[in-house]
Design an enzyme around this catalytic site. Structure first.
Site, short mmCIF file in Angstrom:
data_model
loop_
_atom_site.label_atom_id
_atom_site.label_comp_id
_atom_site.label_asym_id
_atom_site.label_seq_id
_atom_site.Cartn_x
_atom_site.Cartn_y
_atom_site.Cartn_z
N ASP A 127 1.26 -1.42 0.05
CA ASP A 127 0.39 0.51 0.01
C ASP A 127 0.64 1.43 -0.20
O ASP A 127 1.76 1.29 0.33
CB ASP A 127 -1.08 0.24 1.38
N TYR A 265 6.48 -10.26 6.23
CA TYR A 265 6.20 -9.34 6.60
C TYR A 265 6.98 -8.87 8.25
O TYR A 265 6.92 -10.01 8.97
CB TYR A 265 4.94 -8.73 6.75
#
Length: 577
Positions: A127, A265
């Site tokens: 994002d 992540y």
């Protein structure tokens, strides 16, 4: 030697005439000096680039980027953004160095891109503001590998094999792209079951090639003789986007999205999360209350472990009606809070007794990450998961909140809590194992910057990868040192923290809520997650979106979308000359 003129005997009129003559000569001389000198060099004329003279190959690229200056990774056609996307910058760089030559690129509107004919795929869609240190894309690029030769069979029967003539020449119906050339062989991989195969197409005729392989092809080393993709692209990319490695032999039927079996992540945060205040300035603080700024790391670890396994994460994501997702189950392989080495000097003032939690021993600020490994993730899933952990760490929620939100029967609709900030999130790695490997060991043979004899300068030489990364780091390091020095200076000035007294009527009125940002949010009286207003269910969101777009229902939109996605692609037509 010329005789000296005696101007003393000249009349005024004659002197004026002489001065005027000298001025005219001086002007002409100066004008001649300003005129451009005649150049005997040939004018530089850029040669037209003919993609048909080059072979192509499918490779994978591993890249890193700092996402603060970008509007996310993925480019959305027809949707201009205030900041460029990573894909947009990559596409421009690939075109600039002529590694791809997409159809009709010259007719595209400004800011638009076209991956058609490049077999492009991406592993993750980060994002806006999110970083990546191990993003992977796959695409077909120009190669140094010599093209095979095509000969005229009838002419060969009469005159024998041609001498260096007859190189393949084709044109594309709608422009150029990097699709595998007709009759060419795909570079094979020893790590996959893929074998060398000729391209297929309406005009492809591998039988007309002069033998299985030419001498130039047989001498070509697919790594040492290949274009230095990473070095070439890093020369034209901005310093906060770097190509770290390329893979010459991706796995069989490679797709950066579907071949990836694990995505990792990390979400970075500090302990304390924000600047604490002295005890005397707090109201209602006691030994049983989590001190502002400090996080309960053990409670966060307990909550993080509850994410592991196969769960429905609909309450940990943002639902996109345009995707029409109906399955929200995702598998998490590993979830934990880990302490990592701080890359900067710690600020000492927060370790003073006036700033530490009650009963806590002397400690210095630390850096932690929420480390997460999973098969795939939903939109904003990681940032929602982190937000809940921060609420647990601040003592605003119990670790059991994770179990409650994962229980879809008990909580079928997501409470309206805020997700964590984007900047500290990093797509750390993308793993491509064999399909039957339960241990998920990456098998991609990456060629990193500097690998191979004679290539060290591309990593440590002048203008190499480390030079550009050092420049990026140093800029931010100086900013950090200036801000840290100012913090230490201000806290040391004036009265000591133990001497501060809170004035009457100045009790804290708002709850500070940490969300991963540089400063906490003030939220008034904190409302527990399970008491917040509920959002619409995913089914309701999908239904409303479908009707708004002109479909009868969400089910009808999914059927229509499936038909469009599975429509046979437009064939690239090769016209032989």
């Amino acid at each position: 030697m010329a005789e000296k003129t005696d101007y003393s005997v000249w009349s005024q009129a004659k002197l004026i005439e002489r001065v005027t003559e000298l001025e005219r000569e001086l002007k002409e001389k100066n004008r001649s000096l300003l005129l451009p000198k005649k150049s005997y060099k040939r004018p530089h004329v850029e040669k037209p680039f003919d993609p048909l003279k080059y072979n192509t190959r499918l490779i994978a690229l591993r890249l890193a980027y700092l996402g603060k200056n970008y509007n996310g990774f993925e480019h959305h056609s027809g949707n201009p953004t205030p900041l460029p996307t990573i894909e947009e910058v990559l596409w421009k760089a690939l075109n600039k160095v002529k590694l791809i030559f997409p159809d009709n690129s010259h007719t595209l509107p400004p800011g638009e891109i076209n991956w058609e004919g490049t077999e492009y795929s991406k592993c993750g869609r980060t994002d806006k503001g999110v970083n990546a240190f191990g993003q992977v894309i796959g695409l077909r690029l120009r190669s140094n590998r010599p093209l095979r030769k095509k000969v005229d069979t009838e002419e060969q029967e009469i005159n024998g094999p041609p001498d260096g003539e007859g190189q393949i020449e084709e044109t594309f119906e709608d422009g150029f792209n990097t699709s595998l050339r007709p009759g060419e062989m795909e570079t094979s991989s020893s790590l996959s079951s893929q074998s060398a195969r000729p391209a297929e197409g309406p005009e492809s005729d591998a039988s007309n090639l002069d033998g299985p392989e030419s001498e130039a092809e047989s001498r070509f080393d697919p790594i040492a003789d290949e274009i230095p993709y990473a070095t070439l692209l890093n020369r034209v990319l901005p310093p906060d986007i770097r190509i770290l490695a390329w893979c010459p032999f991706p796995t069989d039927n490679f797709s950066a999205r579907f071949s990836c079996r694990e995505r990792r992540y990390r979400y970075i945060f500090t302990q304390p999360a924000f600047s604490p205040i002295p005890h005397k300035l707090e109201h209602g603080a006691d030994a049983n209350t989590t001190k502002d700024g400090w996080l309960d790391i053990e409670a966060m670890r307990e909550a993080a472990k509850m994410y592991e396994g196969l769960h429905d994460f609909r309450n940990f994501c943002k639902v996109d009606g345009g995707k029409q997702i109906t399955n929200y189950e995702r598998r998490i392989f590993y979830s934990n809070i880990e302490e990592v080495d701080d890359q900067s000097p710690a600020l000492k003032y927060v370790s003073g007794t006036d700033f530490l939690p009650v009963g806590s021993e002397d400690q210095t600020p630390k850096v932690y990450t929420f480390t997460l490994h999973g098969s795939a993730f939903l939109w904003h899933q990681v940032r929602h998961m982190v937000a809940i952990l921060f609420l647990v760490g601040q003592g605003l929620e119990k670790p059991s909140i994770v179990t409650e939100l994962l229980d879809i029967e008990k909580t079928p609709r997501r409470p309206g809590y805020e997700m964590a900030q984007d900047t500290p999130l990093v797509l750390w790695d993308c793993i491509f194992p064999h399909e039957d490997d339960l241990g998920r060991k990456d098998v991609m043979p990456w060629i990193y910057a500097g690998d191979g004899p004679g290539n060290a300068d591309t990593k440590f030489g002048a203008g190499g990868l480390m030079d550009s990364l050092w420049s990026t780091w140093r800029e931010r390091k100086i900013d950090e040192m200036l801000a840290g020095t100012l913090l230490s200076l201000v806290v040391s000035q004036g009265d000591k923290p133990a001497d501060f007294i809170l004035g009457e009527g100045k009790a804290r009125k708002s709850q500070k809520v940490f969300d991963g940002g540089d400063t906490p949010r003030s939220q008034g009286v904190y409302v527990p997650v399970m008491k917040k207003p509920l959002l619409e269910s995913p089914d309701a969101i999908n239904e409303k979106y479908a009707v708004r777009k002109g479909f009868e229902s969400a089910a009808d939109m999914r059927i229509q979308g499936f038909r469009r996605e599975n429509k046979p692609p437009r064939e690239t037509v090769f016209l032989g000359k």
